[in-house]
Design a protein around this motif. Structure first.
Motif, PDB file in Angstrom:
ATOM      1  N   ALA A   1       9.400   4.319  34.930  1.00 23.13           N
ATOM      2  CA  ALA A   1       8.853   2.977  34.741  1.00 23.13           C
ATOM      3  C   ALA A   1       9.257   2.072  35.906  1.00 23.13           C
ATOM      4  N   GLU A   2      10.504   2.221  36.367  1.00 27.43           N
ATOM      5  CA  GLU A   2      10.941   1.403  37.505  1.00 27.43           C
ATOM      6  C   GLU A   2      10.204   1.815  38.778  1.00 27.43           C
ATOM      7  N   MET A   3       9.921   3.105  38.944  1.00 23.53           N
ATOM      8  CA  MET A   3       9.115   3.546  40.083  1.00 23.53           C
ATOM      9  C   MET A   3       7.781   2.802  40.098  1.00 23.53           C
ATOM     10  N   THR A   4       7.153   2.706  38.931  1.00 19.74           N
ATOM     11  CA  THR A   4       5.864   2.024  38.841  1.00 19.74           C
ATOM     12  C   THR A   4       6.013   0.536  39.136  1.00 19.74           C
ATOM     13  N   SER A   5       7.063  -0.090  38.625  1.00 19.03           N
ATOM     14  CA  SER A   5       7.245  -1.533  38.831  1.00 19.03           C
ATOM     15  C   SER A   5       7.547  -1.865  40.287  1.00 19.03           C
ATOM     16  N   LEU A   6       8.156  -0.924  41.011  1.00 20.13           N
ATOM     17  CA  LEU A   6       8.472  -1.155  42.422  1.00 20.13           C
ATOM     18  C   LEU A   6       7.308  -0.839  43.344  1.00 20.13           C
TER      19      LEU A   6
ATOM     20  N   PRO B   1       3.282  -1.245  44.614  1.00 23.05           N
ATOM     21  CA  PRO B   1       2.341  -2.374  44.632  1.00 23.05           C
ATOM     22  C   PRO B   1       1.471  -2.399  43.389  1.00 23.05           C
ATOM     23  N   ALA B   2       0.941  -3.571  43.091  1.00 25.25           N
ATOM     24  CA  ALA B   2       0.117  -3.735  41.888  1.00 25.25           C
ATOM     25  C   ALA B   2      -1.100  -2.823  41.912  1.00 25.25           C
ATOM     26  N   THR B   3      -1.569  -2.468  43.115  1.00 27.23           N
ATOM     27  CA  THR B   3      -2.733  -1.584  43.231  1.00 27.23           C
ATOM     28  C   THR B   3      -2.423  -0.179  42.733  1.00 27.23           C
ATOM     29  N   HIS B   4      -1.129   0.147  42.608  1.00 31.17           N
ATOM     30  CA  HIS B   4      -0.718   1.455  42.099  1.00 31.17           C
ATOM     31  C   HIS B   4      -0.137   1.324  40.689  1.00 31.17           C
ATOM     32  N   ALA B   5      -0.692   0.392  39.907  1.00 29.06           N
ATOM     33  CA  ALA B   5      -0.086   0.056  38.610  1.00 29.06           C
ATOM     34  C   ALA B   5       0.052   1.278  37.706  1.00 29.06           C
ATOM     35  N   LYS B   6      -0.937   2.160  37.709  1.00 27.35           N
ATOM     36  CA  LYS B   6      -0.857   3.331  36.846  1.00 27.35           C
ATOM     37  C   LYS B   6       0.122   4.363  37.389  1.00 27.35           C
ATOM     38  N   GLY B   7       0.273   4.405  38.701  1.00 32.55           N
ATOM     39  CA  GLY B   7       1.180   5.369  39.309  1.00 32.55           C
ATOM     40  C   GLY B   7       0.620   6.775  39.269  1.00 32.55           C
ATOM     41  N   PRO B   8       1.222   7.690  40.020  1.00 31.62           N
ATOM     42  CA  PRO B   8       0.751   9.078  40.000  1.00 31.62           C
ATOM     43  C   PRO B   8       1.258   9.826  38.773  1.00 31.62           C
ATOM     44  N   ARG B   9       0.682  10.973  38.513  1.00 37.55           N
ATOM     45  CA  ARG B   9       1.232  11.865  37.500  1.00 37.55           C
ATOM     46  C   ARG B   9       2.530  12.444  38.035  1.00 37.55           C
ATOM     47  N   VAL B  10       3.548  12.524  37.200  1.00 37.67           N
ATOM     48  CA  VAL B  10       4.846  13.066  37.605  1.00 37.67           C
ATOM     49  C   VAL B  10       5.178  14.245  36.706  1.00 37.67           C
ATOM     50  N   GLU B  11       5.489  15.383  37.321  1.00 41.30           N
ATOM     51  CA  GLU B  11       5.886  16.572  36.580  1.00 41.30           C
ATOM     52  C   GLU B  11       7.258  17.018  37.047  1.00 41.30           C
ATOM     53  N   THR B  12       8.011  17.617  36.147  1.00 35.57           N
ATOM     54  CA  THR B  12       9.340  18.131  36.452  1.00 35.57           C
ATOM     55  C   THR B  12       9.325  19.651  36.357  1.00 35.57           C
ATOM     56  N   HIS B  13       9.689  20.311  37.446  1.00 27.81           N
ATOM     57  CA  HIS B  13       9.723  21.768  37.493  1.00 27.81           C
ATOM     58  C   HIS B  13      11.138  22.221  37.835  1.00 27.81           C
ATOM     59  N   ALA B  14      11.838  22.717  36.858  1.00 29.46           N
ATOM     60  CA  ALA B  14      13.219  23.177  37.072  1.00 29.46           C
ATOM     61  C   ALA B  14      13.210  24.653  37.460  1.00 29.46           C
ATOM     62  N   TRP B  15      12.628  24.959  38.619  1.00 27.48           N
ATOM     63  CA  TRP B  15      12.560  26.335  39.086  1.00 27.48           C
ATOM     64  C   TRP B  15      13.955  26.867  39.421  1.00 27.48           C
ATOM     65  N   GLY B  16      14.103  28.179  39.403  1.00 21.78           N
ATOM     66  CA  GLY B  16      15.333  28.811  39.856  1.00 21.78           C
ATOM     67  C   GLY B  16      15.333  28.997  41.367  1.00 21.78           C
TER      68      GLY B  16
ATOM     69  N   ALA C   1      14.189   5.987  41.833  1.00 18.64           N
ATOM     70  CA  ALA C   1      12.956   5.246  41.551  1.00 18.64           C
ATOM     71  C   ALA C   1      12.472   4.498  42.786  1.00 18.64           C
ATOM     72  N   LEU C   2      13.411   3.926  43.549  1.00 14.55           N
ATOM     73  CA  LEU C   2      13.058   3.233  44.778  1.00 14.55           C
ATOM     74  C   LEU C   2      12.445   4.198  45.790  1.00 14.55           C
ATOM     75  N   GLY C   3      13.066   5.370  45.949  1.00 15.66           N
ATOM     76  CA  GLY C   3      12.528   6.356  46.873  1.00 15.66           C
ATOM     77  C   GLY C   3      11.143   6.825  46.464  1.00 15.66           C
ATOM     78  N   LEU C   4      10.941   7.088  45.165  1.00 20.71           N
ATOM     79  CA  LEU C   4       9.642   7.536  44.677  1.00 20.71           C
ATOM     80  C   LEU C   4       8.587   6.444  44.834  1.00 20.71           C
ATOM     81  N   ALA C   5       8.983   5.191  44.622  1.00 21.58           N
ATOM     82  CA  ALA C   5       8.046   4.085  44.807  1.00 21.58           C
ATOM     83  C   ALA C   5       7.584   4.005  46.255  1.00 21.58           C
ATOM     84  N   ASN C   6       8.483   4.287  47.185  1.00 23.28           N
ATOM     85  CA  ASN C   6       8.099   4.291  48.595  1.00 23.28           C
ATOM     86  C   ASN C   6       7.116   5.422  48.888  1.00 23.28           C
TER      87      ASN C   6
END
Length: 435
Positions: A385-390, A392-407, A351-356
């Motif tokens: 949720a922790e990514m969003t909280s970490l 800045p407030a200007t990014h309160a909504k955060g980006p869309r996040v998708e998970t792709h478990a490709w082979g 979450a910390l890495g994604l917030a950065n």
């Protein structure tokens, strides 16, 4: 008479190229760029790439997408037909803006015009695919690999073996290939084709692209494997129509690729976006790169194995790392507090890495991908949720996040996209046209 001459010339090109693969329905590949976004490219390259991206498209729609006159499109596509790169294929699926009337003739890329290979080298396994010029995967191969670092000589042999295995599956030979794309984990100078450091190689600062090209007799482009997974999303996946997005990969390491304005961003030295080696803890855990406190030292496979070995008194001498990971996940799902805490800690660091990433680049989409995406603790609701909280407030909504478990093959397909891009530039780019 003119039409008959054109048809005879096209038939002659088909015979020379031998394999047109007419049964493969065109679906399109490559970035779906808006008009004028690729204005630095020659017009005939822009036209060709618009046709390949669409899969099947009428000349009038090409003109609208590229932003040039129908007459210019007719002249350019006639040249591309004569050189055997595209073909007329019947009536396309028309856009609503195309109007009614007589259905136009569709254009598509001739699949057999060129063939390329994409190869991914990694610790658990190698994989390779053969792709035609329209982006269809026509052959593939994979092979397990030991986790130990191998010599450059061994890497060259393994690469050649994977290429030949995929070619056999596609019923092609090396002479049929136009180029090869190669993906390697670690610090890769893509512009110079050099591997500065890789967890799978015993040697450092290796001119791998040049050495593989000499071994197989074909042009080779090399890049970081996370960049090539990003290429796969850009050419074949969720990122085709997006100008900007990020891909974060979690496997034996942690990688990242970034797309800015429909192009992979690599940094001034070609080795940017090393998210796994950003520091999240001063003087922290030892990373396999030799430094301490890197993000992947808390999130990657070997980090989870190390934590499990300590907290649960399991040793890698008694169990294979993959078995430890699967057992750790099973224990966590069963409610084991120690196992759950290991994933929880890794999730917080992720979450910390994604917030950065959000703070630095503000991408509209972050794609989480890689084999470890099956461990849902790493992308659970509380992690995002922790990514969003970490952030800045200007990014309160955060980006869309998708998970792709490709082979594994999607990584190799990204390497093939790298080769397709290189061949297209050679055939139709500024250097090819003398501009």
């Amino acid at each position: 008479r003119h039409y008959l001459c054109r048809r005879l010339k096209k038939m002659a090109v088909d015979v020379l190229l031998r394999r047109d693969l007419p049964n493969l329905a065109p679906t399109g590949c490559g970035p779906l760029t808006p008009p004028l976004s690729s204005s630095i490219k020659p017009l005939r390259q822009q036209v060709f790439e618009a046709i390949r991206a669409a899969g099947s498209i009428a000349r009038v729609d090409v003109a609208r997408k590229v932003g040039i006159s129908p007459g210019s499109v007719t002249a350019i596509t006639s040249e591309l037909i004569d050189t055997g790169l595209i073909r007329e294929t019947g009536s396309p699926q028309r856009d609503a803006e195309s109007g009614r009337g007589r259905p136009p003739v569709a254009l598509s890329v001739r699949p057999g015009a060129r063939f390329v290979a994409g190869i991914k080298l990694s610790s658990p396994s190698h994989s390779a695919v053969i792709v035609d010029f329209a982006g269809n995967r026509i052959g593939e191969a994979s092979a397990p690999r030991a986790h130990a670092r191998h010599s450059t000589a061994d890497i060259l042999t393994e690469t050649a073996d994977m290429l030949d295995a995929a070619l056999r599956a596609a019923r092609l030979g090396r002479d049929d290939l136009a180029a090869v794309g190669l993906g390697v984990p670690g610090f890769v100078d893509a512009d110079r084709g050099r591997i500065q450091w890789s967890p799978i190689m015993a040697d450092t600062d290796v001119p791998l692209a040049e050495m593989v090209a000499e071994r197989i007799g074909k042009p080779v482009s090399v890049d970081n494997d996370a960049n090539l997974l990003t290429m796969a999303e850009l050419w074949f996946g969720a990122g085709r129509a997006l100008p900007d997005f990020a891909v974060v990969t979690i496997e034996h390491g942690v990688g990242m690729g970034l797309v800015v304005n429909h192009e992979i961003y690599r940094g001034a030295g070609g080795m940017g976006m090393e998210l796994g080696h950003t520091k999240v803890h001063l003087d922290g855990a030892l990373c396999r790169c030799g430094q301490r406190g890197c993000l992947e030292a808390y999130v990657a496979d070997y980090a989870l194995v190390r934590e499990a070995s300590t907290a649960l008194n399991w040793t890698s001498a008694e169990r294979e790392p993959q078995i430890i990971l699967e057992s750790l996940f099973s224990h966590a799902k069963a409610g084991n507090a120690a196992a759950r805490s290991i994933f929880h800690r890794a999730g917080r660091f992720l979450a910390l890495g994604l917030a950065n990433v959000v703070t630095l680049f503000d991408p509209g989409l972050i794609i989480l991908s890689g084999a470890r995406m099956r461990y849902d603790y790493l992308y659970a609701r509380d992690v995002l949720a922790e990514m969003t909280s970490l952030s800045p407030a200007t990014h309160a909504k955060g980006p869309r996040v998708e998970t792709h478990a490709w082979g594994d093959m999607i990584w190799a397909q990204g390497a093939a996209a790298l080769a397709l891009a290189a061949v297209t530039d050679d055939l139709l780019g500024a250097q090819a046209t003398g501009k």
